[in-house]
Motif scaffolding. Structure first.
Motif, PDB file in Angstrom:
ATOM      1  N   TRP A 114       0.829  -1.198   0.000  1.00  0.00           N
ATOM      2  CA  TRP A 114       0.000   0.000   0.000  1.00  0.00           C
ATOM      3  C   TRP A 114       0.865   1.251   0.000  1.00  0.00           C
ATOM      4  O   TRP A 114       0.548   2.251   0.636  1.00  0.00           O
ATOM      5  CB  TRP A 114      -0.987  -0.012   1.185  1.00  0.00           C
ATOM      6  CG  TRP A 114      -1.967  -1.147   1.112  1.00  0.00           C
ATOM      7  CD1 TRP A 114      -1.907  -2.302   1.786  1.00  0.00           C
ATOM      8  CD2 TRP A 114      -3.154  -1.184   0.328  1.00  0.00           C
ATOM      9  NE1 TRP A 114      -2.975  -3.120   1.478  1.00  0.00           N
ATOM     10  CE2 TRP A 114      -3.771  -2.452   0.566  1.00  0.00           C
ATOM     11  CE3 TRP A 114      -3.779  -0.306  -0.585  1.00  0.00           C
ATOM     12  CZ2 TRP A 114      -4.951  -2.845  -0.049  1.00  0.00           C
ATOM     13  CZ3 TRP A 114      -4.969  -0.712  -1.173  1.00  0.00           C
ATOM     14  CH2 TRP A 114      -5.532  -1.975  -0.920  1.00  0.00           C
TER      15      TRP A 114
ATOM     16  N   ALA B 144       1.968   4.357  -1.768  1.00  0.00           N
ATOM     17  CA  ALA B 144       1.464   5.218  -2.843  1.00  0.00           C
ATOM     18  C   ALA B 144       2.579   5.778  -3.706  1.00  0.00           C
ATOM     19  O   ALA B 144       2.328   6.277  -4.803  1.00  0.00           O
ATOM     20  CB  ALA B 144       0.630   6.361  -2.256  1.00  0.00           C
TER      21      ALA B 144
ATOM     22  N   TRP C  96      -7.048   9.033  -3.065  1.00  0.00           N
ATOM     23  CA  TRP C  96      -7.260   7.589  -3.217  1.00  0.00           C
ATOM     24  C   TRP C  96      -8.602   7.362  -3.902  1.00  0.00           C
ATOM     25  O   TRP C  96      -9.636   7.770  -3.402  1.00  0.00           O
ATOM     26  CB  TRP C  96      -7.240   6.890  -1.855  1.00  0.00           C
ATOM     27  CG  TRP C  96      -5.848   6.885  -1.223  1.00  0.00           C
ATOM     28  CD1 TRP C  96      -5.191   7.943  -0.722  1.00  0.00           C
ATOM     29  CD2 TRP C  96      -5.005   5.749  -1.083  1.00  0.00           C
ATOM     30  NE1 TRP C  96      -3.949   7.592  -0.251  1.00  0.00           N
ATOM     31  CE2 TRP C  96      -3.806   6.218  -0.440  1.00  0.00           C
ATOM     32  CE3 TRP C  96      -5.086   4.409  -1.407  1.00  0.00           C
ATOM     33  CZ2 TRP C  96      -2.742   5.369  -0.152  1.00  0.00           C
ATOM     34  CZ3 TRP C  96      -4.030   3.576  -1.083  1.00  0.00           C
ATOM     35  CH2 TRP C  96      -2.859   4.052  -0.482  1.00  0.00           C
TER      36      TRP C  96
ATOM     37  N   VAL D  79      -4.032   6.156  -6.758  1.00  0.00           N
ATOM     38  CA  VAL D  79      -3.810   7.395  -5.997  1.00  0.00           C
ATOM     39  C   VAL D  79      -3.555   8.505  -7.043  1.00  0.00           C
ATOM     40  O   VAL D  79      -2.487   8.541  -7.671  1.00  0.00           O
ATOM     41  CB  VAL D  79      -2.610   7.278  -5.038  1.00  0.00           C
ATOM     42  CG1 VAL D  79      -2.495   8.546  -4.182  1.00  0.00           C
ATOM     43  CG2 VAL D  79      -2.769   6.048  -4.148  1.00  0.00           C
TER      44      VAL D  79
END
Lengths: 187, 209
Positions: free
Chosen positions: A127, A129, A164, A159
């Motif tokens: 996760w 970004a 998001w 993103v």
């Protein structure tokens, strides 16, 4: 004199008597009979035929020999070329190798106009970004990237400039436990 | 004539037993056979025909069977010459040939199951089979009778005792030569010879009655 001592002269006497049986004259037909047997060709079985060594003679001119050598070198070069590894996408294994390793090449695409940066975050990259950035492939807002992912279910999000957003084309979605939904991809 | 064809070939059994036969001469003949010259095998047959026939005769008791076994043993050896490994050893071909002959003779014994067959008259019949014939007619008759009894007793022994007596006492081979022929350790061989002689003495007593 014990029994063993008395047996030795008996053994010597018996051996001497038996030695008289050595005096034998073989029949005159023995030698011709052997020579006749070995002159007869033995029956040739497939196994004996395969095992029998043979002498081969090859008559070649120097020119023909050079031609054969060139042909051999060409053959070796062709074989070496065929065994060269194929193109690798992003340093990953080839499709055939990927199949064996149970990973799948997936293309992620998001069309969004006006965005400057689009990233992909999911369970496959922690996760993060900032880890996987999509490329604006056509310069008109079609952001895309290719990833090798192992077979199974993967949750992910795009993103877009820090925002998001779920994948609008994702085949499924799943609640993330914090009131939002993640995109779900099953491979 | 080539140089190979002029090798000296002592044919008498005395020189054979004394080890006077040069193993390199035999290897020359074997090599010529392998090169496709079957006539090179003839000197080897002439040299070893007596011992091969003698071993077969004492094992089987029949001259006809012995000649057949001896001929086949030579033919087997010829067919397998490419597997013969003399390696310069003294009497290598001799012991190799005897192993083939012994095995062939045992095959005949198995096939005919003749362990208890009485001595055939042909085995000791006639003076033609004696290489030497010294002494008076009475002495000759006595020797012939003793040989007949010995052969008759020998034929009553089981093959594993018969073969060790034939090789050790009849042909006078050393234990070190018999071991590879029968594929037996020397210790086992010596024990078997002791037992075979005991059985032979008992068999001679039976024959005398």
């Amino acid at each position: 004199m014990n029994q063993r001592d008395s047996q030795i002269p008996q053994d010597d006497e018996l051996a001497a008597r038996l030695a008289t049986l050595r005096d034998v004259t073989p029949p005159p037909s023995l030698v011709p009979g052997v020579m006749q047997r070995i002159a007869e060709p033995a029956p040739v079985t497939l196994w004996t035929w395969l095992r029998r060594p043979r002498r081969f003679e090859l008559h070649l001119s120097p020119l023909a020999l050079a031609g054969l050598a060139v042909a051999g070198l060409l053959l070796v070069a062709l074989l070496a070329r065929d065994q060269r590894p194929g193109p690798v996408v992003s340093g990953r294994p080839t499709a055939a190798a990927a199949h064996e390793a149970e990973v799948v090449l997936v293309r992620f695409v998001l069309v969004t106009t006006g965005a400057h940066q689009v990233a992909l975050a999911g369970d496959f990259n922690g996760w993060d970004a900032g880890h996987t950035l999509l490329e604006n492939a056509d310069g008109r807002g079609t952001f895309a990237t290719n990833l090798w992912l192992p077979r199974g279910a993967h949750e992910y999000m795009f993103v877009v400039d820090g925002q998001w957003v779920p994948d609008p084309t994702a085949p499924a979605r799943i609640p993330d436990g914090f009131g939002r939904t993640n995109s779900l991809l099953r491979l | 004539m080539t140089g190979d064809a002029s090798v000296a070939l002592p044919l008498d059994s005395a020189s054979l037993r004394s080890g006077a036969v040069r193993p390199d001469e035999e290897q020359v003949l074997v090599n010529r056979c392998l090169a496709g010259d079957p006539e090179a095998f003839r000197p080897l047959v002439q040299r070893y025909q007596r011992v091969t026939f003698s071993v077969a005769l004492r094992m089987l008791g029949s001259r006809a069977d012995a000649e057949d076994v001896a001929q086949q043993a030579f033919a087997d050896a010829y067919a397998a010459l490419d597997r013969f490994r003399g390696e310069g050893r003294s009497r290598a071909f001799y012991t190799w040939l005897l192993r083939i002959a012994i095995n062939r003779a045992k095959d005949v014994l198995k096939s005919k199951k003749r362990t208890e067959e009485p001595l055939s008259a042909e085995a000791e019949g006639g003076q033609a089979m004696f290489a030497h014939d010294p002494g008076s007619p009475e002495a000759h008759a006595g020797q012939a009778e003793d040989r007949r009894r010995l052969q008759a007793a020998l034929l009553t022994l089981p093959p594993q005792y018969r073969e060790v007596l034939v090789l050790k006492d009849v042909e006078g081979l050393a234990y070190e030569e018999i071991g590879p022929i029968l594929r037996l350790p020397i210790t086992t061989l010596k024990i078997r010879v002791v037992r075979a002689r005991a059985r032979m003495r008992a068999a001679l007593e039976e024959v005398r009655r």
